[in-house]
Scaffold this motif. Structure first.
Motif, PDB file in Angstrom:
ATOM      1  N   ALA A   1      33.800  42.241  41.688  1.00 52.81           N
ATOM      2  CA  ALA A   1      33.728  43.652  41.216  1.00 52.81           C
ATOM      3  C   ALA A   1      34.131  43.790  39.708  1.00 52.81           C
ATOM      4  O   ALA A   1      34.103  44.843  39.092  1.00 52.81           O
ATOM      5  N   PHE A   2      34.749  42.978  39.301  1.00 53.56           N
ATOM      6  CA  PHE A   2      35.357  42.958  37.901  1.00 53.56           C
ATOM      7  C   PHE A   2      34.582  41.917  36.907  1.00 53.56           C
ATOM      8  O   PHE A   2      34.250  42.392  35.782  1.00 53.56           O
ATOM      9  N   SER A   3      34.426  41.050  37.291  1.00 60.36           N
ATOM     10  CA  SER A   3      33.712  39.995  36.330  1.00 60.36           C
ATOM     11  C   SER A   3      33.129  38.859  37.038  1.00 60.36           C
ATOM     12  O   SER A   3      33.604  38.699  38.349  1.00 60.36           O
ATOM     13  N   LEU A   4      32.146  38.140  36.537  1.00 58.21           N
ATOM     14  CA  LEU A   4      31.957  36.508  37.138  1.00 58.21           C
ATOM     15  C   LEU A   4      32.947  35.548  36.753  1.00 58.21           C
ATOM     16  O   LEU A   4      33.041  35.185  35.733  1.00 58.21           O
ATOM     17  N   PHE A   5      33.621  35.334  37.971  1.00 57.42           N
ATOM     18  CA  PHE A   5      34.478  34.187  37.598  1.00 57.42           C
ATOM     19  C   PHE A   5      34.317  32.808  37.994  1.00 57.42           C
ATOM     20  O   PHE A   5      33.813  32.778  39.214  1.00 57.42           O
ATOM     21  N   ILE A   6      34.169  31.751  37.063  1.00 55.30           N
ATOM     22  CA  ILE A   6      33.910  30.416  37.586  1.00 55.30           C
ATOM     23  C   ILE A   6      35.183  29.764  37.518  1.00 55.30           C
ATOM     24  O   ILE A   6      35.976  29.456  36.199  1.00 55.30           O
ATOM     25  N   THR A   7      35.729  29.065  38.644  1.00 52.36           N
ATOM     26  CA  THR A   7      36.826  28.646  38.667  1.00 52.36           C
ATOM     27  C   THR A   7      36.893  27.101  39.090  1.00 52.36           C
ATOM     28  O   THR A   7      35.942  26.785  40.084  1.00 52.36           O
TER      29      THR A   7
ATOM     30  N   PHE B   1      37.220  43.430  30.583  1.00 51.76           N
ATOM     31  CA  PHE B   1      36.679  42.291  31.329  1.00 51.76           C
ATOM     32  C   PHE B   1      35.308  41.840  30.634  1.00 51.76           C
ATOM     33  O   PHE B   1      34.398  42.831  30.303  1.00 51.76           O
ATOM     34  N   PRO B   2      35.304  40.602  30.420  1.00 54.43           N
ATOM     35  CA  PRO B   2      34.067  40.134  29.655  1.00 54.43           C
ATOM     36  C   PRO B   2      32.882  39.903  30.832  1.00 54.43           C
ATOM     37  O   PRO B   2      33.328  39.897  31.987  1.00 54.43           O
ATOM     38  N   LYS B   3      31.856  39.403  30.360  1.00 52.58           N
ATOM     39  CA  LYS B   3      30.668  39.242  31.317  1.00 52.58           C
ATOM     40  C   LYS B   3      30.887  38.310  32.476  1.00 52.58           C
ATOM     41  O   LYS B   3      30.734  38.292  33.538  1.00 52.58           O
ATOM     42  N   ALA B   4      31.708  36.959  31.896  1.00 50.82           N
ATOM     43  CA  ALA B   4      31.881  35.936  32.713  1.00 50.82           C
ATOM     44  C   ALA B   4      33.429  35.286  32.174  1.00 50.82           C
ATOM     45  O   ALA B   4      33.939  35.544  31.178  1.00 50.82           O
ATOM     46  N   VAL B   5      34.102  34.645  33.088  1.00 50.25           N
ATOM     47  CA  VAL B   5      35.377  33.982  32.801  1.00 50.25           C
ATOM     48  C   VAL B   5      35.479  32.745  33.304  1.00 50.25           C
ATOM     49  O   VAL B   5      35.281  32.599  34.677  1.00 50.25           O
ATOM     50  N   LEU B   6      35.707  31.674  32.618  1.00 48.72           N
ATOM     51  CA  LEU B   6      36.165  30.272  33.143  1.00 48.72           C
ATOM     52  C   LEU B   6      37.630  29.980  33.337  1.00 48.72           C
ATOM     53  O   LEU B   6      38.428  30.677  32.313  1.00 48.72           O
ATOM     54  N   GLN B   7      37.777  29.675  34.656  1.00 47.76           N
ATOM     55  CA  GLN B   7      39.415  29.705  34.773  1.00 47.76           C
ATOM     56  C   GLN B   7      39.775  28.309  35.411  1.00 47.76           C
ATOM     57  O   GLN B   7      39.199  27.846  36.383  1.00 47.76           O
TER      58      GLN B   7
END
Length: 205
Positions: A126-132, A184-190
């Motif tokens: 719902a906030f952003s695309l998180f790649i974890t 929130f950016p489009k995607a986040v690497l975590q």
């Protein structure tokens, strides 16, 4: 035998010795001069290299050994060093690195804990695309060198540009991510930062 007091017999005075012998009959003075000049020229002519020479009686063998050594030693030609020229290094153009991140699957915390690779973490869709990915599963090695301005392709999701890097507390929420990036950016690497209580987050736009 001559008695003492008796008059000495008269003898004809002897001629004083000459410095040079008299020329033999038939040889002219001019011929003698020419012969003397030839003898002097021969005496003054240096011997050919390697020719055997007689050693004068008053000379020492050591002097002749040194002279021969100097004559026999070849000349050493030392090259003249070229002046040092400083050449400025060529300007290097660093192209932004392109990274490709494989996405192993989509799911929640259980899938992340399975250590199958980077995971699309669906609870935050719902906030952003998180790649974890956990740091000890390879996430730190995979994400830590990605810099701002570089291109990142998420396999199956698209290509993005890194716009920012930041840190949030371990176990933080999406609110922490929004505070770090100002939205929130489009995607986040975590992934977690080894040995700390912080997580690395990278914004992709």
């Amino acid at each position: 035998m001559t008695l003492q007091g008796d008059p000495q017999p008269q003898t004809a005075p002897t001629e004083p010795p000459l410095r040079y012998p008299r020329p033999a009959p038939g040889i002219s003075f001019r011929a003698l001069v020419a012969a003397g000049a030839m003898v002097a020229a021969i005496a003054l002519t240096p011997p050919f290299p390697g020719a055997a020479t007689t050693m004068p009686a008053d000379s020492s063998p050591a002097l002749h050994a040194v002279a021969f050594e100097r004559l026999a030693t070849p000349a050493v030609v030392r090259p003249v060093a070229a002046p040092a020229v400083q050449v400025p290094p060529a300007e290097l153009k660093h192209e932004p690195a392109a990274w490709t991140i494989p996405v192993a699957g989509s799911g929640g915390q259980d899938l992340v804990d399975a250590c199958i690779g980077p995971v699309h973490y669906t609870p935050t869709d719902a906030f952003s695309l998180f790649i974890t990915e956990h740091d000890f599963c390879g996430g730190w090695a995979r994400f830590s060198s990605i810099a701002v301005g570089q291109t990142v392709t998420l396999a199956g999701y698209g290509t993005y540009t890194v716009s920012a890097r930041g840190q949030v507390p371990l176990g933080g929420t999406t609110s922490h991510v929004s505070e770090v990036f100002g939205g929130f950016p489009k995607a986040v690497l975590q992934t977690c930062i080894p040995g700390t209580s912080q997580m690395l987050v990278i914004a992709l736009s």
